[in-house]
Scaffold this active site. Sequence first.
Site, PDB file in Angstrom:
ATOM      1  N   CYS A   1       0.882  -1.174   0.000  1.00 13.62           N
ATOM      2  CA  CYS A   1       0.000   0.000   0.000  1.00 13.62           C
ATOM      3  C   CYS A   1       0.919   1.222   0.000  1.00 13.62           C
ATOM      4  CB  CYS A   1      -0.967  -0.036   1.183  1.00 13.62           C
ATOM      5  SG  CYS A   1      -0.178  -0.143   2.807  1.00 13.62           S
TER       6      CYS A   1
ATOM      7  N   ARG B   1      -2.260  -0.832   5.348  1.00 12.67           N
ATOM      8  CA  ARG B   1      -3.455  -1.365   4.694  1.00 12.67           C
ATOM      9  C   ARG B   1      -3.181  -2.737   4.086  1.00 12.67           C
ATOM     10  NH1 ARG B   1      -4.771   3.879   1.087  1.00 12.67           N
ATOM     11  NH2 ARG B   1      -2.507   4.072   1.263  1.00 12.67           N
TER      12      ARG B   1
END
Length: 278
Positions: A237, A242
Amino acid sequence: MPADLPRLLPPEELTAAIARHRAAGGDVLLVDLCRGDVHAAGHIEGAMHVEPAELVAGTPPGVGKLPDAARIDALVARLGITRATWVIAYDDEGGGWAGRFLWTLAMLGHDTWSYLDGGLHAWVDAGGALSTDRATHAPVPGAARLVLDPDARPRMHIDELLRRHAEAGLQVWDARSAAEHRGERTGSARAGRIPGAINIDWLELMDPRRAYRLRTDLPALLQARGLRRDAEIVTHCQSHHRSGLSWLVGRLLGLDIRAYDGSWSEWGNRSDTPVEAG
């Protein structure tokens, strides 16, 4: 991972699963990756808190890279994790930081872990009680601690990704937003994506209608977006926060998945990396 321990643990089964394991003489550690103020206001009883900052180096440009071995060793010592410890992780955001923590355990060669599906939201949704008591776990002497392997299989370094990103057998899973993937928004000097990367936003993996438990149709979702079960997958990410969730989902689904912890904060801030946009 012992066959009797589930990788994905429903919140309704947490208390009974811990009781059974402890009754059989097993060691269990519940780890809370929620924000500090959330943990202080109420957490699952017995859970030890880990600040997200303990999991990342914080040094530009790859701010999300693994900390050095000394910091990881200090964290392991504080938590009291041994090879025999069953670690159950959760957070308050649907799995990003919990997944990042479990990936860190994988870098330590520790495979006895579970994710509490939906984390704190699902626990409360299932009627679970909260505590404000401070939890502790017996510290582990140096000789018994897990040891970090900076080159362990769960991780891909930028040099390897630069060399291999165009290989047919390797797929790059970009867990950022569609706007970041297209190059319309970025937190780095350059905007865009690694050429050929497949975008599946980490938020698409969780179901807010079910208290942020993971979606039940994840295999179909990933297949529809083009991720292949026979491929080697590397996910990223902006800072491998994430993509902690995308790595976790890949592991839960039995995919051959690794993580590029340098992520876009490293790739997008270098001048020698190929970039696509649009």
